[in-house]
Enzyme design. Sequence first.
Site, PDB file in Angstrom:
ATOM      1  N   ARG A 206       2.672  -0.595  10.793  1.00  0.00           N
ATOM      2  CA  ARG A 206       3.746  -0.674  11.767  1.00  0.00           C
ATOM      3  C   ARG A 206       3.972  -1.753  12.502  1.00  0.00           C
ATOM      4  NH1 ARG A 206       1.197   5.126  14.103  1.00  0.00           N
ATOM      5  NH2 ARG A 206      -0.503   3.603  13.122  1.00  0.00           N
TER       6      ARG A 206
ATOM      7  N   LYS B  30       0.825  -0.978   0.050  1.00  0.00           N
ATOM      8  CA  LYS B  30      -0.056   0.014   0.078  1.00  0.00           C
ATOM      9  C   LYS B  30       0.957   1.181  -0.109  1.00  0.00           C
ATOM     10  CE  LYS B  30      -2.375   1.961   3.976  1.00  0.00           C
ATOM     11  NZ  LYS B  30      -2.129   3.172   3.750  1.00  0.00           N
TER      12      LYS B  30
ATOM     13  N   ASP C 199     -13.471  15.381  -2.937  1.00  0.00           N
ATOM     14  CA  ASP C 199     -13.288  16.672  -3.668  1.00  0.00           C
ATOM     15  C   ASP C 199     -14.452  16.737  -4.479  1.00  0.00           C
ATOM     16  OD1 ASP C 199     -12.379  19.132  -4.885  1.00  0.00           O
ATOM     17  OD2 ASP C 199     -10.369  18.542  -4.473  1.00  0.00           O
TER      18      ASP C 199
ATOM     19  N   LYS D   1      -7.373   8.440  -0.622  1.00  0.00           N
ATOM     20  CA  LYS D   1      -8.659   8.543  -0.045  1.00  0.00           C
ATOM     21  C   LYS D   1      -9.255   9.889  -0.659  1.00  0.00           C
ATOM     22  CE  LYS D   1      -7.255   6.982   4.519  1.00  0.00           C
ATOM     23  NZ  LYS D   1      -5.862   6.551   4.198  1.00  0.00           N
TER      24      LYS D   1
ATOM     25  N   ASP E  32      -3.677   4.277  -1.764  1.00  0.00           N
ATOM     26  CA  ASP E  32      -4.408   4.747  -0.801  1.00  0.00           C
ATOM     27  C   ASP E  32      -4.236   6.190  -0.490  1.00  0.00           C
ATOM     28  OD1 ASP E  32      -6.001   4.985   1.676  1.00  0.00           O
ATOM     29  OD2 ASP E  32      -4.403   4.160   2.906  1.00  0.00           O
TER      30      ASP E  32
ATOM     31  N   THR F  25     -10.218   4.357  11.174  1.00  0.00           N
ATOM     32  CA  THR F  25     -10.081   3.541  12.295  1.00  0.00           C
ATOM     33  C   THR F  25      -9.415   4.391  13.816  1.00  0.00           C
ATOM     34  OG1 THR F  25      -8.417   2.712  11.267  1.00  0.00           O
ATOM     35  CG2 THR F  25     -10.060   1.078  11.368  1.00  0.00           C
TER      36      THR F  25
HETATM   37  O1  C5P Z   1       0.822   1.335  11.111  1.00  0.00           O
HETATM   38  P1  C5P Z   1      -0.643   0.883  10.673  1.00  0.00           P
HETATM   39  O2  C5P Z   1      -0.787  -0.725  10.924  1.00  0.00           O
HETATM   40  O3  C5P Z   1      -1.603   1.637  11.872  1.00  0.00           O
HETATM   41  O4  C5P Z   1      -1.254   1.501   9.651  1.00  0.00           O
HETATM   42  C1  C5P Z   1      -2.415   1.550   9.057  1.00  0.00           C
HETATM   43  C2  C5P Z   1      -2.503   1.951   7.386  1.00  0.00           C
HETATM   44  O5  C5P Z   1      -3.809   1.888   7.061  1.00  0.00           O
HETATM   45  C3  C5P Z   1      -1.850   3.161   7.488  1.00  0.00           C
HETATM   46  O6  C5P Z   1      -1.297   3.440   6.216  1.00  0.00           O
HETATM   47  C4  C5P Z   1      -3.297   4.153   7.494  1.00  0.00           C
HETATM   48  O7  C5P Z   1      -3.202   5.299   6.467  1.00  0.00           O
HETATM   49  C5  C5P Z   1      -4.293   3.329   6.808  1.00  0.00           C
HETATM   50  N1  C5P Z   1      -5.574   3.513   6.880  1.00  0.00           N
HETATM   51  C6  C5P Z   1      -6.042   3.498   8.533  1.00  0.00           C
HETATM   52  N2  C5P Z   1      -7.666   3.611   8.504  1.00  0.00           N
HETATM   53  C7  C5P Z   1      -8.191   3.882   7.348  1.00  0.00           C
HETATM   54  C8  C5P Z   1      -7.819   3.759   6.030  1.00  0.00           C
HETATM   55  C9  C5P Z   1      -6.423   3.697   5.991  1.00  0.00           C
HETATM   56  O8  C5P Z   1      -5.533   2.970   9.165  1.00  0.00           O
HETATM   57  N3  C5P Z   1      -9.527   4.081   7.484  1.00  0.00           N
END
Ligand code: C5P
Length: 251
Positions: free
Chosen positions: A229, A35, A67, A64, A62, A131
Amino acid sequence: MARPVPQLVVALDFQTGAEALAMAAALKGIVPWMKVGLELYVAEGPGIVRALKALGFQVFVDLKFLDIPNTVRGAVRSCVRSGADMLNIHAAGGVDMAKVAVAARDEAFLEHGAELGLAAKPLLFAVTVLTSMQDPDNPILQGREAAQVVLELAKASRDAGLDGVVCSGQEAARIKAACGQDFLCLTPGIRVPDANAPADPNAPVDDQRRVMTPEAAVAAGSDFLVVGRPITRAADPAQSAQAVLRRMALA
Ligand code: C5P
């Protein structure tokens, strides 16, 4: 029809293409999807999508989009032309914006899919409620429960022709029940408990709030799990990715 095997997507949230490509190389042959989010895309542009595809990955771009419909139309077209296999918009942009995004995806695939070597239309998802949000005082939620808002946005997204929504694992089962099993759920906010640490409901989850383990998200019906992460900041990312995949297979 049997449920397709849920797939793992690793979030390459890095400042530079060099770091992202080094991480991708370490995960090659283990994880099928990478991603590219705002941090990396703003730094590197569409070249990073092409570089990851050249390494053999499927790529989720990703960004998002939210607009006016005409701008989203152009952004979706450009995104498809970069070779994205998956892309997303914000459901909060409304039904007109969502329908325009679907039409733009379809047009761009028809025009460029063959030259890009895309086997299928890029999947188009809508972000429901991030989230990281759970506080009902949040201006998007306006006093309502996140789960309720997610469900309404999911139904509207399905009606607009999207392939699925980005949602917490905690919401996937209700979305599947309301929108149908074919409507896809893509779930970030995945956290793996430390096997060596005592169970702690307040354990750090970075900035995520509505979190779930890989096995729980798959059991709830998520089709794609996005993990950043817990894999990319691990001492051994390949080993951590394999541990997440083993947990997904448990479900
Ligand atoms: O590091 P972590 O596991 O928290 O990463 C989650 C990834 O998913 C990040 O790149 C974040 O931008 C993305 N994301 C998210 N919640 C969403 C959509 C995308 O955490 N609703």
